[in-house]
Design a protein around this motif. Structure first.
Motif, PDB file in Angstrom:
ATOM      1  N   ASP A  16      12.826  -3.284  14.737  1.00 35.37           N
ATOM      2  CA  ASP A  16      11.839  -4.326  15.033  1.00 35.37           C
ATOM      3  C   ASP A  16      10.433  -3.744  15.095  1.00 35.37           C
ATOM      4  O   ASP A  16       9.462  -4.380  14.656  1.00 35.37           O
ATOM      5  CB  ASP A  16      12.178  -5.014  16.357  1.00 35.37           C
ATOM      6  CG  ASP A  16      13.485  -5.805  16.287  1.00 35.37           C
ATOM      7  OD1 ASP A  16      13.837  -6.246  15.170  1.00 35.37           O
ATOM      8  OD2 ASP A  16      14.141  -5.966  17.332  1.00 35.37           O
ATOM      9  N   ALA A  17      10.306  -2.533  15.659  1.00 35.61           N
ATOM     10  CA  ALA A  17       8.991  -1.893  15.724  1.00 35.61           C
ATOM     11  C   ALA A  17       8.481  -1.577  14.328  1.00 35.61           C
ATOM     12  O   ALA A  17       7.293  -1.782  14.030  1.00 35.61           O
ATOM     13  CB  ALA A  17       9.078  -0.617  16.556  1.00 35.61           C
ATOM     14  N   ALA A  18       9.367  -1.086  13.463  1.00 38.67           N
ATOM     15  CA  ALA A  18       8.951  -0.774  12.086  1.00 38.67           C
ATOM     16  C   ALA A  18       8.505  -2.034  11.356  1.00 38.67           C
ATOM     17  O   ALA A  18       7.524  -2.010  10.599  1.00 38.67           O
ATOM     18  CB  ALA A  18      10.099  -0.102  11.341  1.00 38.67           C
ATOM     19  N   LYS A  19       9.190  -3.143  11.606  1.00 40.31           N
ATOM     20  CA  LYS A  19       8.822  -4.407  10.972  1.00 40.31           C
ATOM     21  C   LYS A  19       7.460  -4.884  11.456  1.00 40.31           C
ATOM     22  O   LYS A  19       6.633  -5.363  10.669  1.00 40.31           O
ATOM     23  CB  LYS A  19       9.885  -5.463  11.244  1.00 40.31           C
ATOM     24  CG  LYS A  19       9.623  -6.792  10.571  1.00 40.31           C
ATOM     25  CD  LYS A  19      10.740  -7.787  10.855  1.00 40.31           C
ATOM     26  CE  LYS A  19      10.461  -9.127  10.177  1.00 40.31           C
ATOM     27  NZ  LYS A  19      11.561 -10.112  10.451  1.00 40.31           N
ATOM     28  N   GLU A  20       7.208  -4.757  12.762  1.00 40.99           N
ATOM     29  CA  GLU A  20       5.920  -5.197  13.306  1.00 40.99           C
ATOM     30  C   GLU A  20       4.783  -4.347  12.775  1.00 40.99           C
ATOM     31  O   GLU A  20       3.727  -4.863  12.379  1.00 40.99           O
ATOM     32  CB  GLU A  20       5.942  -5.142  14.828  1.00 40.99           C
ATOM     33  CG  GLU A  20       4.613  -5.545  15.465  1.00 40.99           C
ATOM     34  CD  GLU A  20       4.669  -5.583  16.973  1.00 40.99           C
ATOM     35  OE1 GLU A  20       3.817  -4.923  17.606  1.00 40.99           O
ATOM     36  OE2 GLU A  20       5.563  -6.266  17.509  1.00 40.99           O
ATOM     37  N   LEU A  21       4.984  -3.015  12.752  1.00 38.97           N
ATOM     38  CA  LEU A  21       3.921  -2.123  12.305  1.00 38.97           C
ATOM     39  C   LEU A  21       3.677  -2.219  10.802  1.00 38.97           C
ATOM     40  O   LEU A  21       2.602  -1.827  10.329  1.00 38.97           O
ATOM     41  CB  LEU A  21       4.260  -0.680  12.687  1.00 38.97           C
ATOM     42  CG  LEU A  21       4.353  -0.388  14.189  1.00 38.97           C
ATOM     43  CD1 LEU A  21       4.774   1.055  14.428  1.00 38.97           C
ATOM     44  CD2 LEU A  21       3.030  -0.676  14.888  1.00 38.97           C
ATOM     45  N   ALA A  22       4.662  -2.720  10.059  1.00 38.05           N
ATOM     46  CA  ALA A  22       4.483  -2.863   8.607  1.00 38.05           C
ATOM     47  C   ALA A  22       3.487  -3.963   8.271  1.00 38.05           C
ATOM     48  O   ALA A  22       2.838  -3.922   7.228  1.00 38.05           O
ATOM     49  CB  ALA A  22       5.827  -3.134   7.937  1.00 38.05           C
ATOM     50  N   GLY A  23       3.344  -4.950   9.155  1.00 39.26           N
ATOM     51  CA  GLY A  23       2.393  -6.033   8.911  1.00 39.26           C
ATOM     52  C   GLY A  23       2.878  -7.015   7.859  1.00 39.26           C
ATOM     53  O   GLY A  23       3.916  -6.823   7.220  1.00 39.26           O
ATOM     54  N   THR A  24       2.088  -8.057   7.677  1.00 40.19           N
ATOM     55  CA  THR A  24       2.379  -9.091   6.682  1.00 40.19           C
ATOM     56  C   THR A  24       1.181  -9.245   5.765  1.00 40.19           C
ATOM     57  O   THR A  24       0.068  -9.545   6.229  1.00 40.19           O
ATOM     58  CB  THR A  24       2.689 -10.442   7.364  1.00 40.19           C
ATOM     59  OG1 THR A  24       3.789 -10.281   8.267  1.00 40.19           O
ATOM     60  CG2 THR A  24       3.024 -11.496   6.327  1.00 40.19           C
ATOM     61  N   ALA A  25       1.399  -9.036   4.478  1.00 43.98           N
ATOM     62  CA  ALA A  25       0.301  -9.125   3.514  1.00 43.98           C
ATOM     63  C   ALA A  25      -0.119 -10.569   3.303  1.00 43.98           C
ATOM     64  O   ALA A  25       0.724 -11.479   3.273  1.00 43.98           O
ATOM     65  CB  ALA A  25       0.710  -8.495   2.185  1.00 43.98           C
ATOM     66  N   ASP A  26      -1.421 -10.808   3.159  1.00 43.74           N
ATOM     67  CA  ASP A  26      -1.921 -12.144   2.850  1.00 43.74           C
ATOM     68  C   ASP A  26      -1.570 -12.503   1.409  1.00 43.74           C
ATOM     69  O   ASP A  26      -1.522 -11.641   0.527  1.00 43.74           O
ATOM     70  CB  ASP A  26      -3.443 -12.201   3.033  1.00 43.74           C
ATOM     71  CG  ASP A  26      -3.847 -12.083   4.485  1.00 43.74           C
ATOM     72  OD1 ASP A  26      -2.991 -12.326   5.361  1.00 43.74           O
ATOM     73  OD2 ASP A  26      -5.015 -11.733   4.747  1.00 43.74           O
TER      74      ASP A  26
END
Length: 286
Positions: free
Chosen positions: A77-87
């Protein structure tokens, strides 16, 4: 009278040769059909032709500092959060962005990074000049306060010297209160009003130096919907800078959601947003 023979092929060659001569300038420059003006007269393009990958522009260490809730998450979950979401974007060479969201029991933090490469479609206006104009509009919209000028030094009137000999021969008058007379206590010097550990001037929205070609910081607080959370409110710090034909925007927002949570701290948010902006501008100088 004998008529001269007409040779169609020769006439065609002459016409083609004339057309080529007309399309070439005397200095050897050729005409740009799209711009409609000689290339030699067109303004130069911008320095940058591509943009960084936005979700990888911020280091993991910087993201962990700005998104503290990730430390309490499971690794996946931490890796997913730190990966961010591209616009969502249709031209990654013109504009890209990434956003992160961090939630804890105390509040929510949001981080957004945006890169915009400016292109001028006016052949007489360079990409850099077009970027300056767009950046100026963003700075005007931020409604930054005018810089405070230093207070002028007070004018001190000089009293006549006690040792001077008056022309009338009268005895000179002593200046100041007589010896032994009580004097009024002096007022303590005024100190700047603290704001989250720093003076107001240090934290107010302002222009920044040493960050790209031009930069400014905006700090806006606003109430959020919802009882106790509304009292704490939300604070959004935005750092915008331009470098050549690229404009970079860092937006960092914090919102307290718990009744016991402290209000977002301007000093902390500003320092972290500026530090990230400093790392981003380095990527354009590499």
């Amino acid at each position: 009278m004998q008529r001269k023979a007409y040779v169609p092929g020769l006439a065609l060659l002459v016409a083609l040769a004339s057309g080529c001569s007309a399309a070439s300038g005397g200095d050897g420059s050729t005409t740009d059909a799209k711009a409609g003006v000689p290339k030699a007269a067109a303004a130069p393009p911008g320095k940058y032709r591509t943009l960084p990958e936005p979700c990888r522009a911020a280091s993991k260490d910087a993201l962990k500092d700005m998104l503290p809730g990730a430390a309490s998450l499971a690794d996946a979950d931490a890796a997913k959060e730190l990966a961010g979401t591209a616009d969502l974007t249709y031209d990654t060479d013109r504009r890209v962005g990434c956003r992160w969201k961090d939630e804890t029991s105390e509040g929510v933090r949001r981080l957004t990074v945006d890169f915009e490469r400016v292109v001028s479609y006016d052949p007489a206006v360079s990409d850099d000049d077009q970027t300056k104009e767009l950046y100026a509009k963003k700075e005007t919209a931020a409604n930054l306060p005018a810089p405070r000028s230093a207070s002028p030094s007070p004018v001190v009137s000089k009293s006549p010297s006690a040792s001077a000999s008056p022309s009338s021969g009268a005895p000179s008058l002593p200046s100041g209160p007589p010896t032994g007379a009580p004097t009024a206590p002096s007022s303590p010097p005024a100190s700047p009003s603290p704001s989250n550990g720093a003076g107001q001037d240090a934290l107010q929205p302002r222009r920044l130096s040493g960050l790209g070609d031009a930069a400014f910081l905006n700090d806006v607080s606003s109430p959020s919907g919802g009882d106790a959370a509304q009292a704490a409110g939300q604070r959004t710090v935005t750092v915008v800078f331009r470098t050549s034909n690229v404009i970079v925007t860092v937006e960092y927002a914090a919102q307290a959601t718990a009744a016991t949570a402290a209000a977002p701290d301007s000093k902390e948010l500003q320092e972290q947003a500026q530090a990230l902006a400093g790392r981003l501008v380095e990527q354009f100088s590499e």
